[in-house]
Scaffold this active site. Sequence first.
Site, PDB file in Angstrom:
ATOM      1  CE  LYS A 258     -52.064  22.951  15.979  1.00 29.27           C
ATOM      2  NZ  LYS A 258     -52.757  23.561  14.872  1.00 29.27           N
TER       3      LYS A 258
ATOM      4  NE  ARG B 129     -51.747  18.837  14.771  1.00 30.30           N
ATOM      5  CZ  ARG B 129     -52.211  18.831  16.021  1.00 30.30           C
ATOM      6  NH1 ARG B 129     -51.375  18.760  17.030  1.00 30.30           N
ATOM      7  NH2 ARG B 129     -53.509  18.893  16.251  1.00 30.30           N
TER       8      ARG B 129
ATOM      9  N   GLY C  48     -60.038  23.541  12.624  1.00 30.10           N
ATOM     10  CA  GLY C  48     -60.595  22.676  11.603  1.00 30.10           C
ATOM     11  C   GLY C  48     -60.623  23.251  10.205  1.00 30.10           C
TER      12      GLY C  48
ATOM     13  CG  MET D 166     -56.092  26.442   7.171  1.00 29.68           C
ATOM     14  SD  MET D 166     -54.849  27.696   7.513  1.00 29.68           S
ATOM     15  CE  MET D 166     -54.934  27.833   9.289  1.00 29.68           C
TER      16      MET D 166
ATOM     17  NE  ARG E 251     -57.720  24.833  19.530  1.00 24.95           N
ATOM     18  CZ  ARG E 251     -57.968  24.250  18.367  1.00 24.95           C
ATOM     19  NH1 ARG E 251     -57.278  24.586  17.298  1.00 24.95           N
ATOM     20  NH2 ARG E 251     -58.913  23.337  18.253  1.00 24.95           N
TER      21      ARG E 251
ATOM     22  CG  HIS F 180     -89.534  47.840   5.892  1.00 30.69           C
ATOM     23  ND1 HIS F 180     -90.444  46.883   6.279  1.00 30.69           N
ATOM     24  CD2 HIS F 180     -89.892  48.980   6.522  1.00 30.69           C
ATOM     25  CE1 HIS F 180     -91.328  47.426   7.096  1.00 30.69           C
ATOM     26  NE2 HIS F 180     -91.014  48.700   7.256  1.00 30.69           N
TER      27      HIS F 180
ATOM     28  NE  ARG G 298     -86.450  53.111  12.235  1.00 30.83           N
ATOM     29  CZ  ARG G 298     -85.990  52.272  13.166  1.00 30.83           C
ATOM     30  NH1 ARG G 298     -86.756  51.942  14.194  1.00 30.83           N
ATOM     31  NH2 ARG G 298     -84.780  51.767  13.082  1.00 30.83           N
TER      32      ARG G 298
ATOM     33  NE  ARG H  84     -87.072  58.820  10.554  1.00 33.51           N
ATOM     34  CZ  ARG H  84     -86.729  57.656   9.996  1.00 33.51           C
ATOM     35  NH1 ARG H  84     -85.484  57.447   9.623  1.00 33.51           N
ATOM     36  NH2 ARG H  84     -87.629  56.713   9.810  1.00 33.51           N
TER      37      ARG H  84
ATOM     38  CD  GLU I 265     -81.955  60.811   6.101  1.00 35.35           C
ATOM     39  OE1 GLU I 265     -82.180  59.600   5.967  1.00 35.35           O
ATOM     40  OE2 GLU I 265     -82.735  61.594   6.684  1.00 35.35           O
TER      41      GLU I 265
ATOM     42  CB  SER J  75     -78.879  61.750  14.441  1.00 39.56           C
ATOM     43  OG  SER J  75     -78.844  60.343  14.647  1.00 39.56           O
TER      44      SER J  75
ATOM     45  CB  THR K  43     -74.824  54.996   8.753  1.00 38.48           C
ATOM     46  OG1 THR K  43     -75.479  54.086   9.646  1.00 38.48           O
ATOM     47  CG2 THR K  43     -74.011  56.008   9.557  1.00 38.48           C
TER      48      THR K  43
ATOM     49  CG  ASP L  91     -81.857  56.656   3.636  1.00 41.25           C
ATOM     50  OD1 ASP L  91     -81.949  55.540   3.092  1.00 41.25           O
ATOM     51  OD2 ASP L  91     -82.841  57.326   3.987  1.00 41.25           O
TER      52      ASP L  91
ATOM     53  CB  CYS M  43     -80.046  57.048  14.548  1.00 38.16           C
ATOM     54  SG  CYS M  43     -80.424  58.075  13.108  1.00 38.16           S
TER      55      CYS M  43
ATOM     56  CE1 TYR N 203     -77.520  59.409  19.404  1.00 43.02           C
ATOM     57  CE2 TYR N 203     -76.656  61.483  20.238  1.00 43.02           C
ATOM     58  CZ  TYR N 203     -77.555  60.789  19.446  1.00 43.02           C
ATOM     59  OH  TYR N 203     -78.506  61.452  18.713  1.00 43.02           O
TER      60      TYR N 203
END
Length: 911
Positions: free
Chosen positions: A34, A103, A112, A114, A347, A463, A584, A640, A767, A786, A789, A791, A853, A873
């Site tokens: 601001k 302000r 909104g 603060m 803004r 799951h 899977r 897998r 994993e 691969s 992440t 597990d 993955c 990837y």
Amino acid sequence: MSDAGANASSRLVYAFGQGKAEGTRDMKAVLGGKGANLAEMTNLGVPVPPGFTIACQACIDYLRDGAVPDGLRQEVAQHLARLEASSGRRLGDPEDPLLVSVRSGAPVSMPGMMETILNLGLNDRTVQGLARNSGNARFAFDSYRRFLQMYGDVVLGVPAQRFEQLLGAKRLTEAVETDAELSEGALRTLVEEYKSLVRHAIGRDFPMDPAEQLWGAIEAVWRSWTLKKAVDYRRVHAIPETLGTAVNVVAMVFGNMGEDSGTGVAFTRDPSTGERRFYGEFLVNAQGEDVVAGIRTPLRIEEMAERLPEAYAELLDTQQRLEAHFRDMQDIEFTVERGKLYLLQTRTGKRAPTAALRVADEMVREGLIDRAEAVRRVTPTQMDQLLHPVIDSTVRATPIATGLPASPGAAAGRAVFDPDTAERRGAAGEAVILVREETTPEDFHGMVAARAILTARGGMTSHAAVVARGMGKCAVVGVKGIHVDADRRRLTAGDASIAEGDWITLDGGSGNVYAGDLPTVPSEIVRVVGGQLMPDRAPVFRAFSRVLGWADEVRTLGVRANADTPRDARMARAFGAEGIGLCRTEHMFFEGERITAMREMIVARDEGGRRRALARLLPMQRSDFEGIFEAMAGLPVTVRLLDPPLHEFLPHGGEESKLLARTLGMGRDELHRIVDDLREANPMLGHRGCRLGVTYPEITEMQARAIFEAAVRCSRRGIDVRPEIMIPLVATVREFEHQAAIIRKVADDVMGAMGEAVPYLVGTMIELPRAALTADEIARSAEFFSFGTNDLTQTVLGLSRDDAGRFLGAYIEKGIFADDPFQVLDEPGVGKIVRRAVFDGRSTRPDLKVGVCGEHGGEPRSVRFFHRSGVDYVSCSPYRVPVARLAAAHAALQGEDDSEAAGALSVRRGD
């Protein structure tokens, strides 16, 4: 350092207004958004009331030390004196008082969240001077009652509703509908009632000294940085806690001085659609909070042309100048005082996801921004929201419970409490929502049939959450305070009770659960991608495609999809996936005859029995793989091998156990003994993944044969097939070598017998910490890694992703964890292990392909980490592929000043 340098570095107050400013828009970190924009508008010659900004650092110092920073009071006094001189009025002058607003203004917009105080400087004496000088006593006392209420609430802690009760009572006794209709006499009486309220609430009189009022307001704005709503907002939007807020002290201008005055909020473009038209609302004879708080019904901004024509013409010109200067859609607050226009704020305007796409696309074609900037302007969160249905915004409803927003979107349906019922009623055409204490793979068929999933337990990567996101279904999980009684087929939440067949509605964006059938609005983009709507009937799709195309030009990180069926594969490809990073295979075993054959294999007494059951599964798996390879022709497909423990495929009592025993020709006691033998105390760390393949190599053989036979069949039909076989839960190189030898032997046998070779890779899922720490050894045999992440996070942190939801909220609230590690990758811990594994793996195999993955593959902050870590990837659910594509582009553009890709984009404008 020289004295001048020391003074410059310790400066905390900056002036603006009257045609000159001591700051610019580039000083947001110092002045907040601001304050920086008020300075910039001043420099542009836009009419801005004069004032000064107290830098964000003062807030940081105050909250740290619990006291006003040294020297700040003197600096504020000097700037206040300059403000008084420029305005010709003094704070507290009973004859001609200066009034100010106080302000907030953080470096990142937090609308909104603060506090703000208006009309500061009024007291029993100055209100008389304001009345005389304005010639409007009603206006003066209206301003005074507003100040008393705001200051009483924000600074003195008197609840706002107590003021509202007195105000509402006054409207009743005066027999008027709105505050603007209250008479001068009523307002005078209300002022006295407000002061009496404060006196009784805090035990002392309302402060009449304007200097005391000013510092009370400044400190209240600083403290508002720690309000729960502000803290929650920063957490959701990943805004650092260390920024602090600036405080802007601005000379008041009044929109409530009569019919030639007014106030409003406007956008340079429509924030809902992105259409290039001036859009907003205003009120005559009002102050700003009347518009934003809904106290009165505002008028369309176009009506200002009739009510205040000269001010409107100037506002139209000003909003065009501001958008051209800031090169983005602007959100403007303005006031007209007796015909004169003042801009109080500009803004970057918050906008709906559809509008974000359209504005970015059109501004490129208008030459305002380049393609790289257009990509930056659309956030991954907005992209995510574009792909899921939402509850109709016109509907007002109160949730009966709130859980974790596990998978975005919204859905309504009849509550059902078991997967078989969901499947049966879903097949009959009913809209159903599957309600479970928690889900398991055994529930998969019911999840497929349901429109959405609701669970009482589980976290963001449980799951239910993972599978729902993979299917693009709405899910709310871990709902505290609800009780799911599957036997009585009832859900209770407080006083609410939902029986089977009752309608409920889930909002996967907020985690809210509603009783009843709330209407939802489908995503146009999903309908186009799914072939249900022609692109020319969905204009937003054109912008969607262009912006993602520009993102693809700049990103270096590949994006694949987690897909288990041909339908998911086709959807993933339509969303721009560059292959499948995780297929899977276990999900293929839960439908129709497959689950019976799978169970027969599990309970078989010897290898021969297992092989007979697997022989029945082979053609089913082969058919699935053919469909997936065909859908992803020319792109890699990572399959897998079987991962979950075997007990998850078996029933655990009831009629289903009785039926299975009869089907398999064994006694129920024998079946129960087998089920009990398979049950493990900690199955996630038990007999699963490659351990199943080591114990039962025939399972690996069958799956490998199904993959290679499907690949050769597709190749014979001219389909470019690129299978990558992934061995799960490897901890040692010996495990990998054992399973890889089986896979390669089956490949040789199949391709030799069928007379055609298909290229393939064999790799592993990283994993477990040991696999990551011995990546150099494993990479000598594995052709790709691969990272799973989900597990890996569990095993590194020692947290169960399904159970940790019970206490993770407390950990985040107490600052022990910055984020839920199952949502945002734990970079210092899990991330460090990922980086080491990438480095070590490539030290022995430089061409090692590395992917991700786990669920983090579609989370924007995690995607940025993977980009920096040299991953090739990421893979995520089909419906998150556009999100990951955009996030990968944002990661590449973070260093755009020295980025060759971004430089190439910057010289190309438009189509």
